[in-house]
Design a protein around this motif. Structure first.
Motif, PDB file in Angstrom:
ATOM      1  N   LEU A 325       0.825  -1.208   0.000  1.00 48.57           N
ATOM      2  CA  LEU A 325       0.000   0.000   0.000  1.00 48.57           C
ATOM      3  C   LEU A 325       0.862   1.262   0.000  1.00 48.57           C
ATOM      4  CD1 LEU A 325      -2.880  -0.850   2.511  1.00 48.57           C
ATOM      5  CD2 LEU A 325      -2.972  -0.846   0.027  1.00 48.57           C
ATOM      6  N   ASN A 326       1.946   1.228   0.761  1.00 46.93           N
ATOM      7  CA  ASN A 326       2.819   2.406   0.830  1.00 46.93           C
ATOM      8  C   ASN A 326       3.473   2.692  -0.516  1.00 46.93           C
ATOM      9  OD1 ASN A 326       3.912   4.455   2.658  1.00 46.93           O
ATOM     10  ND2 ASN A 326       5.893   3.487   2.263  1.00 46.93           N
ATOM     11  N   SER A 327       3.888   1.641  -1.229  1.00 43.76           N
ATOM     12  CA  SER A 327       4.491   1.827  -2.548  1.00 43.76           C
ATOM     13  C   SER A 327       3.483   2.410  -3.527  1.00 43.76           C
ATOM     14  CB  SER A 327       5.026   0.494  -3.077  1.00 43.76           C
ATOM     15  OG  SER A 327       6.061   0.009  -2.251  1.00 43.76           O
ATOM     16  N   LEU A 328       2.248   1.931  -3.471  1.00 40.18           N
ATOM     17  CA  LEU A 328       1.217   2.468  -4.363  1.00 40.18           C
ATOM     18  C   LEU A 328       0.891   3.913  -4.018  1.00 40.18           C
ATOM     19  CD1 LEU A 328      -1.252  -0.584  -4.517  1.00 40.18           C
ATOM     20  CD2 LEU A 328       0.346   0.171  -6.283  1.00 40.18           C
ATOM     21  N   ALA A 329       0.827   4.234  -2.709  1.00 41.07           N
ATOM     22  CA  ALA A 329       0.496   5.595  -2.300  1.00 41.07           C
ATOM     23  C   ALA A 329       1.581   6.582  -2.700  1.00 41.07           C
ATOM     24  CB  ALA A 329       0.274   5.639  -0.791  1.00 41.07           C
ATOM     25  N   ASN A 330       2.838   6.139  -2.723  1.00 41.98           N
ATOM     26  CA  ASN A 330       3.960   7.027  -3.064  1.00 41.98           C
ATOM     27  C   ASN A 330       4.250   7.065  -4.550  1.00 41.98           C
ATOM     28  OD1 ASN A 330       4.446   7.752  -0.381  1.00 41.98           O
ATOM     29  ND2 ASN A 330       5.755   5.972  -0.020  1.00 41.98           N
ATOM     30  N   HIS A 331       3.525   6.275  -5.359  1.00 42.77           N
ATOM     31  CA  HIS A 331       3.778   6.215  -6.794  1.00 42.77           C
ATOM     32  C   HIS A 331       3.124   7.411  -7.482  1.00 42.77           C
ATOM     33  CE1 HIS A 331       4.492   4.592 -10.760  1.00 42.77           C
ATOM     34  NE2 HIS A 331       3.210   4.656 -11.036  1.00 42.77           N
ATOM     35  N   CYS A 339       2.826  -4.861  -9.262  1.00 39.59           N
ATOM     36  CA  CYS A 339       4.200  -5.362  -9.313  1.00 39.59           C
ATOM     37  C   CYS A 339       5.130  -4.403 -10.040  1.00 39.59           C
ATOM     38  CB  CYS A 339       4.227  -6.742  -9.979  1.00 39.59           C
ATOM     39  SG  CYS A 339       3.610  -8.049  -8.892  1.00 39.59           S
ATOM     40  N   ASP A 340       4.605  -3.663 -11.023  1.00 38.62           N
ATOM     41  CA  ASP A 340       5.438  -2.674 -11.710  1.00 38.62           C
ATOM     42  C   ASP A 340       5.848  -1.560 -10.754  1.00 38.62           C
ATOM     43  OD1 ASP A 340       5.234  -4.080 -14.086  1.00 38.62           O
ATOM     44  OD2 ASP A 340       3.442  -2.985 -14.723  1.00 38.62           O
ATOM     45  N   VAL A 341       4.927  -1.172  -9.867  1.00 34.85           N
ATOM     46  CA  VAL A 341       5.241  -0.138  -8.879  1.00 34.85           C
ATOM     47  C   VAL A 341       6.294  -0.649  -7.896  1.00 34.85           C
ATOM     48  CG1 VAL A 341       4.312   1.252  -6.994  1.00 34.85           C
ATOM     49  CG2 VAL A 341       2.964   0.919  -9.069  1.00 34.85           C
ATOM     50  N   LEU A 342       6.129  -1.906  -7.443  1.00 35.78           N
ATOM     51  CA  LEU A 342       7.094  -2.481  -6.507  1.00 35.78           C
ATOM     52  C   LEU A 342       8.462  -2.644  -7.146  1.00 35.78           C
ATOM     53  CD1 LEU A 342       4.852  -5.196  -4.816  1.00 35.78           C
ATOM     54  CD2 LEU A 342       5.612  -3.043  -3.823  1.00 35.78           C
ATOM     55  N   ASP A 343       8.485  -3.057  -8.402  1.00 36.31           N
ATOM     56  CA  ASP A 343       9.760  -3.198  -9.104  1.00 36.31           C
ATOM     57  C   ASP A 343      10.451  -1.847  -9.263  1.00 36.31           C
ATOM     58  OD1 ASP A 343       9.375  -5.898  -9.298  1.00 36.31           O
ATOM     59  OD2 ASP A 343       8.549  -5.821 -11.333  1.00 36.31           O
ATOM     60  N   ALA A 344       9.660  -0.803  -9.552  1.00 36.66           N
ATOM     61  CA  ALA A 344      10.237   0.527  -9.742  1.00 36.66           C
ATOM     62  C   ALA A 344      10.859   1.055  -8.464  1.00 36.66           C
ATOM     63  CB  ALA A 344       9.166   1.496 -10.232  1.00 36.66           C
ATOM     64  N   SER A 345      10.296   0.664  -7.299  1.00 33.94           N
ATOM     65  CA  SER A 345      10.829   1.152  -6.016  1.00 33.94           C
ATOM     66  C   SER A 345      12.168   0.522  -5.675  1.00 33.94           C
ATOM     67  CB  SER A 345       9.824   0.872  -4.891  1.00 33.94           C
ATOM     68  OG  SER A 345       9.691  -0.520  -4.684  1.00 33.94           O
ATOM     69  N   GLN A 346      12.552  -0.536  -6.432  1.00 35.97           N
ATOM     70  CA  GLN A 346      13.815  -1.223  -6.144  1.00 35.97           C
ATOM     71  C   GLN A 346      14.867  -1.000  -7.235  1.00 35.97           C
ATOM     72  OE1 GLN A 346      13.187  -5.392  -4.828  1.00 35.97           O
ATOM     73  NE2 GLN A 346      11.017  -4.936  -5.006  1.00 35.97           N
ATOM     74  N   THR A 347      14.546  -0.208  -8.230  1.00 35.85           N
ATOM     75  CA  THR A 347      15.475  -0.012  -9.330  1.00 35.85           C
ATOM     76  C   THR A 347      16.646   0.856  -8.913  1.00 35.85           C
ATOM     77  OG1 THR A 347      14.162   1.885 -10.076  1.00 35.85           O
ATOM     78  CG2 THR A 347      13.672  -0.260 -11.066  1.00 35.85           C
ATOM     79  N   THR A 348      17.688   0.818  -9.686  1.00 36.27           N
ATOM     80  CA  THR A 348      18.868   1.647  -9.432  1.00 36.27           C
ATOM     81  C   THR A 348      18.975   2.697 -10.523  1.00 36.27           C
ATOM     82  OG1 THR A 348      20.196   0.108 -10.696  1.00 36.27           O
ATOM     83  CG2 THR A 348      20.075  -0.249  -8.326  1.00 36.27           C
ATOM     84  N   ASP A 349      19.742   3.727 -10.272  1.00 37.06           N
ATOM     85  CA  ASP A 349      19.893   4.762 -11.280  1.00 37.06           C
ATOM     86  C   ASP A 349      20.897   4.333 -12.333  1.00 37.06           C
ATOM     87  OD1 ASP A 349      22.423   5.083 -10.282  1.00 37.06           O
ATOM     88  OD2 ASP A 349      21.943   6.869  -9.102  1.00 37.06           O
ATOM     89  N   ILE A 471       7.078 -14.849  -0.059  1.00 32.80           N
ATOM     90  CA  ILE A 471       6.578 -13.644  -0.717  1.00 32.80           C
ATOM     91  C   ILE A 471       7.658 -12.570  -0.749  1.00 32.80           C
ATOM     92  CG2 ILE A 471       4.897 -11.763  -0.532  1.00 32.80           C
ATOM     93  CD1 ILE A 471       2.931 -13.852   0.604  1.00 32.80           C
ATOM     94  N   GLY A 472       8.455 -12.479   0.329  1.00 32.54           N
ATOM     95  CA  GLY A 472       9.568 -11.523   0.321  1.00 32.54           C
ATOM     96  C   GLY A 472      10.552 -11.802  -0.795  1.00 32.54           C
ATOM     97  N   VAL A 473      10.841 -13.085  -1.047  1.00 33.66           N
ATOM     98  CA  VAL A 473      11.738 -13.456  -2.147  1.00 33.66           C
ATOM     99  C   VAL A 473      11.103 -13.115  -3.490  1.00 33.66           C
ATOM    100  CG1 VAL A 473      12.881 -15.384  -3.305  1.00 33.66           C
ATOM    101  CG2 VAL A 473      12.855 -15.262  -0.804  1.00 33.66           C
ATOM    102  N   PHE A 474       9.816 -13.444  -3.644  1.00 36.22           N
ATOM    103  CA  PHE A 474       9.128 -13.182  -4.911  1.00 36.22           C
ATOM    104  C   PHE A 474       9.031 -11.695  -5.220  1.00 36.22           C
ATOM    105  CE2 PHE A 474       6.746 -17.456  -4.811  1.00 36.22           C
ATOM    106  CZ  PHE A 474       7.621 -17.992  -5.741  1.00 36.22           C
ATOM    107  N   LEU A 475       8.750 -10.880  -4.195  1.00 40.40           N
ATOM    108  CA  LEU A 475       8.630  -9.442  -4.435  1.00 40.40           C
ATOM    109  C   LEU A 475       9.942  -8.845  -4.923  1.00 40.40           C
ATOM    110  CD1 LEU A 475       6.434  -8.201  -1.440  1.00 40.40           C
ATOM    111  CD2 LEU A 475       5.722  -8.730  -3.772  1.00 40.40           C
TER     112      LEU A 475
END
Length: 523
Positions: A325-331, A339-349, A471-475
């Motif tokens: 929910l926090n990742s979606l709220a901050n997107h 999952c696209d939002v969660l993946d984006a929160s872990q990307t690198t520059d 689920i932590g591994v999958f995310l």
């Protein structure tokens, strides 16, 4: 049979002699029982808040403790692991030393260890203190239902246990509400000798121990269970408790309580230690082995698998619910999948360096969590009203099918509001846990019924621990797989429930289970 140490039986005083159940009925039902239920409910609320606390602490602590998603999964599984490892021990200790003693002792230590965990400087220290705090917390989880039920007479016992259980749902509302009050605070107190900054997530750990602190204070003034006192041969102490209950409920003097002599079965709880351990292991073997033989084996496998799936999906995803929910709220970008939002929160520059760690919690996360907690409570009530008219089998099949499909749909939906709604419905499969317990009671003979429920619930807690890690591994690696996998598991559970017998066909009977009608309590 012992009659309060006396054997005289005259017509004049025969009415003053009663069994424990008869004596409990004579205490009436009133303020004493309600106050005891509220105290027990407060302890239950503390248990659920301690069990699910990590789901709100870990997103806020990820920067201070330098946590990866996998590490957060392991930490979130700690309370479930503690319950799995220690439930049998606490149950045995409560049967030999007393319910009140075990809870008082364990809750005080759990609170102290939780406070120490709030000062942990690194992940290892935090994990160790959290594990031992959860280990002592699990004592109340294992004992409180017994303690609550043994203070209520047979006419009102189911009702009072049900009302006490409702505090579990209340806890899922109170936890995000307290988190909403504390986590948005902006303070950082440096503690030099520990090399830490005391921030709001550390205060949240202490705040969620408050129900245990209040429960411990109230429990200090509460007596031991009359059932335990009676079974231990402490008849006079048992009568003293019953007289107090009678006086408060009926507003009468204690000496007017009609029961003067208590008929009770006395069990010697003082065998030598080695023999006691052998007896405990033998009892566990005798009660468990028949569940893995025909004709009970198929139902044992079915109930264990369904509870595993329900606990894994409900508790496993709930641990990650605030994170999602926090990742979606901050997107701030365009409409996209969860999952696209969660993946984006872990990307690198582009330079390959990790982005700055962000552990802020959006307030809408707490608001949505409270709403979903209220829906949880409503779903439990709705299922309770429908079960008599529709039947458990129909509700299980329909509800599990719908929630399983919603889990898969939550991953596929591009509209974030729709995805959150589908994800919340996915979590509603947890309302079937109680129904599966009722199904288990009907499927198994009396002699093995309690152990069957215990075994299926144990498998459910294994599911909670396994899912929170998986689920932590999958995310972190393949987010969509978590929704597909657990959505499919719930649908498979629905298909398995099609094989359940219809209404009230009763337990399976066989020569194996007809040899004795005696109820054998689990260890």
């Amino acid at each position: 049979m012992v009659v309060n140490g006396k054997m005289e039986k005259s017509a004049k005083d025969e009415t003053s002699v009663a069994t424990l159940d008869e004596a409990m009925l004579l205490t009436g039902f009133g303020i004493y029982n309600i106050a005891h239920m509220l105290m027990s409910g407060l302890i239950l609320m503390g248990v659920i808040m301690q069990s699910l606390l990590m789901s709100y602490v870990l997103p806020a602590a990820q920067c201070d403790l330098d946590l990866s998603l996998q590490q957060r999964g392991w930490l979130a599984a700690i309370p479930f692991l503690a319950i799995i490892l220690t439930s049998y021990f606490w149950g045995w200790l409560a049967d030999t030393r007393g319910r009140r003693f075990v809870m008082l002792f364990s809750m005080m230590i759990s609170v102290v260890l939780a406070v120490l965990a709030s000062f942990a400087p690194d992940i290892i220290t935090f994990g160790v203190f959290s594990f031992f705090s959860a280990m002592f917390m699990s004592a109340s989880s294992a004992v409180i239902y017994t303690y609550l039920g043994e203070f209520t007479n047979l006419r009102h016992r189911d009702k009072m246990v049900a009302f006490g259980s409702s505090f579990v749902g209340i806890g899922t509302v109170v936890l995000p509400a307290i988190s909403w009050l504390i986590l948005p605070l902006e303070f950082s107190l440096a503690i030099e000798f520990l090399n830490i900054a005391y921030r709001p997530w550390r205060l949240l750990i202490v705040a969620c121990s408050v129900p245990f602190v209040i429960g411990t204070i109230f429990l200090t003034f509460a007596p031991e269970s009359p059932k335990f006192l009676s079974a231990s041969g402490r008849v006079e102490e048992c009568l003293a408790v019953l007289r107090k209950m009678y006086s408060v409920n009926r507003r009468m003097p204690e000496d007017s309580y009609p029961v003067k002599t208590l008929i009770t079965e006395f069990y010697d709880n003082k065998p030598n230690e080695s023999k006691g351990i052998i007896l405990i292991l033998t009892s566990m073997r005798d009660q468990t082995a028949p569940l893995f033989k025909t004709p009970l084996l198929p139902w044992t496998c079915l109930t264990c698998f369904v509870q595993f799936g329900l606990f894994a999906t409900t508790n496993g995803f709930y641990v990650w619910f605030p994170t999602i929910l926090n990742s979606l709220a901050n997107h701030d970008g365009a409409e996209t999948r969860i999952c696209d939002v969660l993946d984006a929160s872990q990307t690198t520059d582009v330079n390959g360096t990790e982005i700055i760690c962000d552990d802020t919690m959006n307030t809408s996360t707490f608001e949505l969590s409270i709403y979903i907690g209220l829906v949880f409570c409503s779903m439990y009530i709705l299922v309770g009203f429908l079960v008599d008219s529709i039947g458990k089998k129909v509700i299980l099949v329909v509800l599990l099918t719908i929630t399983g499909l919603c889990g898969i749909g939550a991953h596929l939906a591009y509209n974030q509001q729709l995805a959150v709604v589908l994800f919340a419905i996915f979590q509603m499969c947890g309302a079937c846990i109680g129904l599966m317990n009722a199904v288990t009671v009907e499927l198994f003979p009396t002699k093995f019924r309690a152990m069957a429920v215990c075994l299926s619930m144990m498998m459910g807690r294994v599911g909670s621990m396994a899912a929170s890690n998986l689920i932590g591994v999958f995310l972190a690696t393949n987010c969509g797989a978590s929704f597909y996998l657990f959505g499919a598991i719930i649908i498979v559970c629905a298909l398995l429930c099609l094989t359940l017998p219809g209404k009230n066909r009763g337990p399976i009977s066989s020569p194996l289970t007809e040899t004795s009608s005696e109820i054998q309590e689990p260890v």
